[in-house]
Write an enzyme that holds these catalytic residues in place. Structure first.
Site, PDB file in Angstrom:
ATOM      1  N   ASP A   1      44.103  37.613  36.476  1.00 48.97           N
ATOM      2  CA  ASP A   1      43.652  38.297  37.678  1.00 48.97           C
ATOM      3  C   ASP A   1      42.151  38.562  37.617  1.00 48.97           C
ATOM      4  O   ASP A   1      41.540  38.541  36.549  1.00 48.97           O
ATOM      5  CB  ASP A   1      44.381  39.634  37.834  1.00 48.97           C
ATOM      6  CG  ASP A   1      45.816  39.468  38.308  1.00 48.97           C
ATOM      7  OD1 ASP A   1      46.166  38.355  38.715  1.00 48.97           O
ATOM      8  OD2 ASP A   1      46.569  40.451  38.263  1.00 48.97           O
TER       9      ASP A   1
ATOM     10  N   LYS B   1      42.397  37.900  43.053  1.00 46.99           N
ATOM     11  CA  LYS B   1      42.588  38.284  44.447  1.00 46.99           C
ATOM     12  C   LYS B   1      41.735  39.511  44.705  1.00 46.99           C
ATOM     13  O   LYS B   1      41.541  40.337  43.831  1.00 46.99           O
ATOM     14  CB  LYS B   1      44.048  38.641  44.721  1.00 46.99           C
ATOM     15  CG  LYS B   1      45.013  37.474  44.608  1.00 46.99           C
ATOM     16  CD  LYS B   1      46.404  37.937  44.954  1.00 46.99           C
ATOM     17  CE  LYS B   1      47.394  36.780  44.852  1.00 46.99           C
ATOM     18  NZ  LYS B   1      48.745  37.211  45.205  1.00 46.99           N
TER      19      LYS B   1
ATOM     20  N   MET C   1      44.083  50.768  45.119  1.00 45.54           N
ATOM     21  CA  MET C   1      43.391  49.997  46.156  1.00 45.54           C
ATOM     22  C   MET C   1      43.152  50.842  47.406  1.00 45.54           C
ATOM     23  O   MET C   1      43.345  50.404  48.534  1.00 45.54           O
ATOM     24  CB  MET C   1      44.189  48.731  46.503  1.00 45.54           C
ATOM     25  CG  MET C   1      44.379  47.801  45.315  1.00 45.54           C
ATOM     26  SD  MET C   1      45.582  46.483  45.601  1.00 45.54           S
ATOM     27  CE  MET C   1      47.134  47.364  45.387  1.00 45.54           C
TER      28      MET C   1
END
Length: 472
Positions: free
Chosen positions: A249, A271, A384
């Site tokens: 990641d 991502k 997030m």
């Protein structure tokens, strides 16, 4: 790192030492382990130097170093115990095009000599860039104890067998053969039969590995933790060391990627919320493709692979392709962030539960049970959530959350550049908009840093009905 470690080919090449005392002799103890041609220049050589010359181990020239003495030399050591003379030697040697080391003068040296653990042909070099020679010697002593003297013998025999081992396919199959030899077969054979039995043992072992069925691929879905390499689990560390392919990641720190084998293929499958990304379908296809080719794949995910990482989709793709898999948990960002501000995620009398929510999903800002989150005493870790701070703030206050509720934004949890930003729900959006946040951020709703806990007013434990006038 200011000094790049390499192993220099010196067989048959000249190494020149200028100096005739104990400092020069100390360097020669290491240099005489090589197959280089060693020349020593000294106007007053010590008796031990004369003895080495009489034994044919060095070429001794009984005069001071002069112009041209370093021509075609691989290395030059200035070891005269005299700063002015060493500087003169270094100047002349550089003019001849040689790499120069001035003993005990790191700044003016083109290279340094590390501490060495010698199990020829296995050589371990330990360097501290001159910062801590005592530490280098301690590490050397520790390794000397751990590595059996027979290791060098096994490596010399194995080196001659490398051509035969090429009958095995490159990669995991060949590595398994050599691991079996060095860690199982060789120690037993040397102990019971000595060096004479190693050749036969290698041939038998190769035949066995050639007869074995092709290696099947597998995928380990591994949690990389919040970023600090020391928070990686032992199991994750071991799997990284064995992996043929690492699909990682964006949030996996460079320090953790450094732990992968140098020969491993590293694939960035990063991502970014509201930004460019590798699609989940592409990631699944990569895992399946490499797994079907017999590779050991580590799918390395930031934090814990079971929290907001689309783990189930990857497992379903692997199962559909018939590829073996396992999950290795990691420390999640919420735990690291709470530790970083000195707080517990649960506390008797404050909160008996913890909510873990995401600030956004594939469709954008994520809807939650805002009424439940707004209840007094709630503690939540919002992943997030930085970009959606205004949305989160509005939803919570709309459902009755006290604007004085403490919120701490933790950026780069567990890393050296970690920072925490203490605020309140009412000031959350304005506070974060005023900050420059470049790393991953987690919002700890209901928590403030321990040092600031006493300064912030606690939410008043009243019900929404009791506070209806505030929202009229």
């Amino acid at each position: 790192m200011d000094h790049f470690p390499i192993f220099l080919a010196v067989e048959g090449r000249r190494i020149v030492v200028s100096g005739g005392g104990e400092t020069a002799l100390a360097k020669l103890r290491i240099l005489l382990k090589t197959t280089a041609r060693i020349t020593v220049l000294s106007g007053a050589p010590a008796p031990d130097l004369v003895k080495l010359a009489d034994q044919g181990k060095i070429t001794l020239i009984a005069r001071a170093f002069g112009p041209g003495d370093a021509l075609c030399a691989a290395l030059v050591y200035a070891a005269n115990d005299d700063a002015a003379e060493d500087a003169r030697v270094a100047r002349l040697a550089r003019a001849d095009g040689a790499l120069v080391n001035i003993v005990d003068n790191l700044e003016d040296s083109a290279f340094i000599t590390p501490a060495i653990v010698d199990r020829d042909p296995v050589t371990i070099a330990i360097g501290t860039e001159g910062a801590a020679p005592v530490l280098a010697r301690a590490i050397k002593a520790d390794l000397e104890e751990r590595l059996p003297v027979s290791l060098g013998l096994a490596a010399r025999v194995g080196k001659a067998f490398r051509k035969a081992a090429e009958a095995l396919p490159m990669g995991r199959k060949r590595r398994d053969f050599w691991a079996d030899y060095y860690f199982n077969a060789a120690p037993k054979v040397v102990e019971t039969q000595g060096a004479a039995g190693l050749d036969a043992a290698l041939s038998e072992l190769l035949a066995k590995h050639l007869a074995d069925a092709p290696t099947e691929g597998r995928v380990d879905l591994v949690g990389a933790g919040p970023g600090d390499p020391e928070l990686l689990t032992l199991k994750a560390r071991r799997l990284l060391d064995r992996a043929d392919v690492v699909i990682h990641d964006r949030l996996v720190s460079p320090g953790i990627l450094e732990l992968a084998r140098r020969e491993a293929i590293l694939i960035d499958a990063g991502k970014e919320g509201f930004g460019p990304s590798m699609t989940q379908a592409q990631i699944c296809a990569l895992m399946v493709d490499h797994g079907k080719r017999g590779a050991h794949v580590v799918r390395l995910k930031g934090g814990d692979p079971a929290i907001f990482s689309r783990l189930d989709e990857e497992i379903e793709a692997l199962e559909a392709a018939g590829i073996a898999w396992s999950i290795v948990p990691g420390i999640t960002a919420a735990s690291a962030a709470a530790a970083g501000i000195g707080q517990a995620l649960t506390k008797r009398g404050r909160n008996a539960s913890l909510r873990i929510v995401t600030g956004h999903d594939m469709k954008g800002f994520a809807e939650q049970d805002w009424r439940g989150l707004a209840r007094p005493g709630t503690v939540a870790a919002i992943y997030m959530g930085a970009r959606g701070a205004r949305f989160i703030q509005g939803r919570l206050m709309m459902h009755g959350a006290d604007p004085a509720t403490p919120v701490t934004a933790v950026e780069n949890a567990s890393r050296p550049d970690m920072r925490s930003i203490a605020t309140t729900l009412g000031q959350l959006a304005a506070t974060l908009e005023a900050e420059v946040l470049t790393g991953p951020v987690i919002l700890l709703y209901g928590l403030c840093p321990r040092t600031a806990e006493a300064a912030l007013p606690l939410p008043h434990p009243t019900s929404l009905a009791d506070r209806k006038e505030e929202f009229a």
